[in-house]
Scaffold this active site. Structure first.
Site, PDB file in Angstrom:
ATOM      1  N   ARG A  15      -1.366  19.379  70.042  1.00 53.14           N
ATOM      2  CA  ARG A  15      -2.375  20.309  69.525  1.00 53.14           C
ATOM      3  C   ARG A  15      -3.644  19.591  69.050  1.00 53.14           C
ATOM      4  O   ARG A  15      -4.637  20.229  68.720  1.00 53.14           O
ATOM      5  CB  ARG A  15      -1.763  21.144  68.388  1.00 53.14           C
ATOM      6  CG  ARG A  15      -0.730  22.147  68.884  1.00 53.14           C
ATOM      7  CD  ARG A  15       0.179  22.642  67.773  1.00 53.14           C
ATOM      8  NE  ARG A  15       1.249  21.695  67.445  1.00 53.14           N
ATOM      9  CZ  ARG A  15       2.194  21.896  66.537  1.00 53.14           C
ATOM     10  NH1 ARG A  15       2.197  23.011  65.842  1.00 53.14           N
ATOM     11  NH2 ARG A  15       3.121  20.990  66.302  1.00 53.14           N
ATOM     12  N   THR A  78      12.598  16.360  66.606  1.00 56.71           N
ATOM     13  CA  THR A  78      12.747  15.569  65.377  1.00 56.71           C
ATOM     14  C   THR A  78      14.196  15.130  65.153  1.00 56.71           C
ATOM     15  O   THR A  78      14.444  14.059  64.601  1.00 56.71           O
ATOM     16  CB  THR A  78      12.246  16.375  64.159  1.00 56.71           C
ATOM     17  OG1 THR A  78      12.787  17.711  64.225  1.00 56.71           O
ATOM     18  CG2 THR A  78      10.734  16.490  64.157  1.00 56.71           C
ATOM     19  N   ALA A 378     -44.039 -10.185  53.012  1.00 57.96           N
ATOM     20  CA  ALA A 378     -43.770  -9.069  53.920  1.00 57.96           C
ATOM     21  C   ALA A 378     -43.740  -9.548  55.361  1.00 57.96           C
ATOM     22  O   ALA A 378     -44.575 -10.350  55.782  1.00 57.96           O
ATOM     23  CB  ALA A 378     -44.856  -8.011  53.756  1.00 57.96           C
ATOM     24  N   SER A 403     -47.078 -13.747  54.110  1.00 57.40           N
ATOM     25  CA  SER A 403     -46.761 -12.567  54.915  1.00 57.40           C
ATOM     26  C   SER A 403     -46.746 -12.918  56.390  1.00 57.40           C
ATOM     27  O   SER A 403     -47.549 -13.727  56.853  1.00 57.40           O
ATOM     28  CB  SER A 403     -47.813 -11.478  54.688  1.00 57.40           C
ATOM     29  OG  SER A 403     -47.751 -11.051  53.359  1.00 57.40           O
TER      30      SER A 403
HETATM   31  C1  UD1 Z   1       8.337  20.090  61.747  1.00 57.93           C
HETATM   32  C2  UD1 Z   1       9.577  20.862  61.295  1.00 57.93           C
HETATM   33  C3  UD1 Z   1       9.125  22.075  60.503  1.00 57.93           C
HETATM   34  C4  UD1 Z   1       8.288  21.635  59.328  1.00 57.93           C
HETATM   35  C5  UD1 Z   1       7.147  20.720  59.742  1.00 57.93           C
HETATM   36  C6  UD1 Z   1       6.494  20.172  58.511  1.00 57.93           C
HETATM   37  C7  UD1 Z   1      11.246  20.478  63.003  1.00 57.93           C
HETATM   38  C8  UD1 Z   1      11.962  21.034  64.165  1.00 57.93           C
HETATM   39  N1  UD1 Z   1      10.321  21.247  62.441  1.00 57.93           N
HETATM   40  O1  UD1 Z   1       7.602  20.945  62.584  1.00 57.93           O
HETATM   41  O2  UD1 Z   1      10.231  22.827  60.041  1.00 57.93           O
HETATM   42  O3  UD1 Z   1       7.786  22.777  58.652  1.00 57.93           O
HETATM   43  O4  UD1 Z   1       7.609  19.657  60.581  1.00 57.93           O
HETATM   44  O5  UD1 Z   1       6.013  18.917  58.622  1.00 57.93           O
HETATM   45  O6  UD1 Z   1      11.521  19.363  62.592  1.00 57.93           O
HETATM   46  N2  UD1 Z   1       8.350  13.622  66.230  1.00 57.93           N
HETATM   47  C9  UD1 Z   1       9.001  12.550  66.807  1.00 57.93           C
HETATM   48  N3  UD1 Z   1       9.736  12.757  67.940  1.00 57.93           N
HETATM   49  C10 UD1 Z   1       9.869  13.976  68.514  1.00 57.93           C
HETATM   50  C11 UD1 Z   1       9.198  15.065  67.906  1.00 57.93           C
HETATM   51  C12 UD1 Z   1       8.450  14.866  66.764  1.00 57.93           C
HETATM   52  O7  UD1 Z   1       8.915  11.425  66.321  1.00 57.93           O
HETATM   53  O8  UD1 Z   1      10.549  14.073  69.534  1.00 57.93           O
HETATM   54  C13 UD1 Z   1       7.524  13.367  65.024  1.00 57.93           C
HETATM   55  C14 UD1 Z   1       6.076  13.737  65.253  1.00 57.93           C
HETATM   56  O9  UD1 Z   1       5.352  12.615  65.709  1.00 57.93           O
HETATM   57  C15 UD1 Z   1       5.626  14.201  63.887  1.00 57.93           C
HETATM   58  C16 UD1 Z   1       6.895  14.682  63.195  1.00 57.93           C
HETATM   59  O10 UD1 Z   1       7.967  14.189  63.985  1.00 57.93           O
HETATM   60  O11 UD1 Z   1       5.066  13.153  63.120  1.00 57.93           O
HETATM   61  C17 UD1 Z   1       6.968  16.208  63.158  1.00 57.93           C
HETATM   62  O12 UD1 Z   1       6.874  16.698  64.465  1.00 57.93           O
HETATM   63  P1  UD1 Z   1       6.006  17.987  64.812  1.00 57.93           P
HETATM   64  O13 UD1 Z   1       6.117  18.231  66.253  1.00 57.93           O
HETATM   65  O14 UD1 Z   1       4.656  17.900  64.227  1.00 57.93           O
HETATM   66  O15 UD1 Z   1       6.856  19.113  64.047  1.00 57.93           O
HETATM   67  P2  UD1 Z   1       6.334  20.476  63.480  1.00 57.93           P
HETATM   68  O16 UD1 Z   1       6.198  21.444  64.589  1.00 57.93           O
HETATM   69  O17 UD1 Z   1       5.172  20.283  62.599  1.00 57.93           O
HETATM   70 CA    CA Z   2       3.820  18.646  62.220  1.00 60.98          CA
END
Ligand code: UD1
Ligand code: CA
Length: 450
Positions: A15, A78, A378, A403
């Protein structure tokens, strides 16, 4: 209890619409991940493990051995990211602090509280939540009637009722390590093909094991960065946090909204910062300075009682009572001793100006050593570059440069020497001698002033 910290930073940040990995976007001069790392380090006293994936090399190149790195080969969510840590951490720790790398405003205090609460908790893990109006795409915290946390529901799959919930998952958790390693195996793949760490709430609930949530006091800490709009909001919040701290510490900010002070800057008592001023990098300001308006100071050391107006100062050192500007440019290696006056449209690079020296107008001084109380007229220019190499200029104490003098380096002007207006100095000028003309010749010996 042993503790390990894992920061999730493998995502691209779709995004953000960028080729730069999201966690490397700067906020007040430091990558987003730097801010998260600092809070995590303060809360755990440990070198954190960073899960990297997209742009892994770029992240490692910047942070080096400040962290250890765990590579996530496929960005499967995550939950999958934390699973990559198992072979590195299993058996080596009792608690695991997991923090999303895109939450740059989470404070060390909040993370410390999170860890402390888990330390005395008999259940599986402690999570952090925030109450807010704007959802920012965060997961909703679903609670039972008695207040127990039942689930975290991601926005994309939430029912209209769940979408109305104003308590959000912040993305910082502290787990009992042995439970975490086994629970990760129970996360089901989502319809989007991802493994959500947040499903661990349901895993724990199904097991009848406890999960607890702590709420963040300051909702600003919960500003996560998913878009560049959030990035600007996070920047503004951090700016406000830093500026407020400096004002409470005895620094006057005339207009904090237009004052940008990066996190490593230090400022002495009773210094005043005027509007539209940026203090960047490793900049140290002493007491009672007047800085700005319209000034940028980067990686510089400024003593006390200096005045810098509408100028750019980079990698320079100013001692005490130095006056700079308006419209001056100090570059790398500029060293202005006590009481130097540098007026408008001057540039100084890699040069020392001795105590009390004055260069009021339109001068370039590069690769020069200038003595005490020299007057630089200057338009004086050190011609330090012949197209191949840089050469030095030396000007003795209490000299007077007329200068529009061109000092063709390498060249030395002795103590108490003078040059006529418009002279082009190609040969050394002895002590107490006056040189004039093009090329300049010594026409007269001067009386020694006491
Ligand atoms: C996540 C949470 C959400 C929370 C939000 C707040 C999950 C599924 N959702 O959503 O509930 O409200 O964070 O911060 O966890 N990342 C990895 N590997 C991956 C995917 C993500 O390392 O495969 C890292 C990203 O780089 C990022 C962090 O995890 O720094 C969070 O990932 P992001 O995709 O931003 O999760 P959100 O949709 O914000
Ligand atoms: Ca996030």
């Amino acid at each position: 209890m042993r503790i390990a910290a894992v920061i999730l930073a493998a995502g691209q940040g779709t995004r953000m619409k960028s080729s730069i990995p999201k966690v490397m976007f700067p906020i007040l001069g430091k990558p987003m991940l730097w801010h998260v790392m600092r809070a995590v380090e303060a809360a755990t006293n440990q070198q954190p493990a960073v899960v990297v994936g997209y742009g892994a090399k770029q992240v490692q190149a910047v942070f080096g051995d400040r962290a250890s790195y765990i590579y996530q080969p496929e960005l499967l969510g995550t939950g999958d990211a934390v699973r990559q840590a198992v072979p590195h951490l299993a058996g080596k720790t009792d608690l695991v602090l997991v923090v999303a790398g895109d939450m740059p405003l989470l404070s060390a205090e909040t993370l410390t509280r999170l860890v402390e609460r888990q330390q005395v908790f008999s259940g599986t893990f402690t999570m952090t939540t925030a109450l807010a109006q704007d959802s920012r795409g965060f997961g909703r915290v679903v609670r039972a009637e008695n207040g127990d946390v039942r689930a975290i529901v991601e926005e994309a799959v939430a029912t209209p009722e769940q979408l109305a919930i104003r308590e959000f998952n912040v993305g910082a958790y502290c787990f009992r390590a042995d439970w975490l390693w086994s629970a990760l195996e129970h996360i089901q793949v989502s319809p989007k093909g991802e493994y959500y760490l947040t499903d661990l709430v349901e895993v724990a609930v199904k097991q009848g094991a406890g999960v607890q949530a702590i709420q963040i006091d300051d909702p600003a800490e919960a500003i996560g960065v998913n878009t560049r709009v959030h990035l600007a909001e996070a920047g503004a919040q951090l700016q406000q946090r830093i500026n407020t701290a400096w004002m409470l510490a005895g620094v006057t900010l005339v207009d904090p909204r237009t004052t940008y002070i990066e996190p490593e800057v230090q400022i002495g008592l009773d210094t005043t910062i005027w509007p539209n001023t940026s203090l960047r990098g490793e900049t140290f300001l002493g007491a009672e300075n007047e800085i700005g308006p319209n000034t940028i100071i980067q990686d510089s050391r400024i003593g006390a009682r200096c005045k810098i107006v509408a100028s750019v100062v980079e990698e320079a050192h100013l001692e005490n009572g130095v006056e700079v500007g308006p419209f001056a440019h100090l570059r790398k290696g500029a060293h202005l001793a006590d009481g130097v006056h540098m007026g408008n449209f001057g540039e100084v690079k890699n040069s020392y100006l001795g105590p009390g020296t004055k260069m009021g107008h339109f001068s370039y001084i590069g690769d020069a050593t200038i003595g005490v109380e020299v007057n630089i007229g200057a338009g004086t220019i050190t011609c330090n570059y012949d197209g191949v190499k840089k050469s030095p200029t030396h000007i003795g104490d209490r000299s007077f440069i007329g200068s529009d003098t061109m000092l063709v380096a390498p060249v030395q002007l002795g103590e108490g020497s003078r040059t006529g207006a418009g002279s082009v100095v190609t040969k050394d000028v002895p002590d107490f001698a006056l040189a004039v003309g093009v090329p300049a010749r010594v026409i007269r010996k001067l009386e020694k002033r006491e």
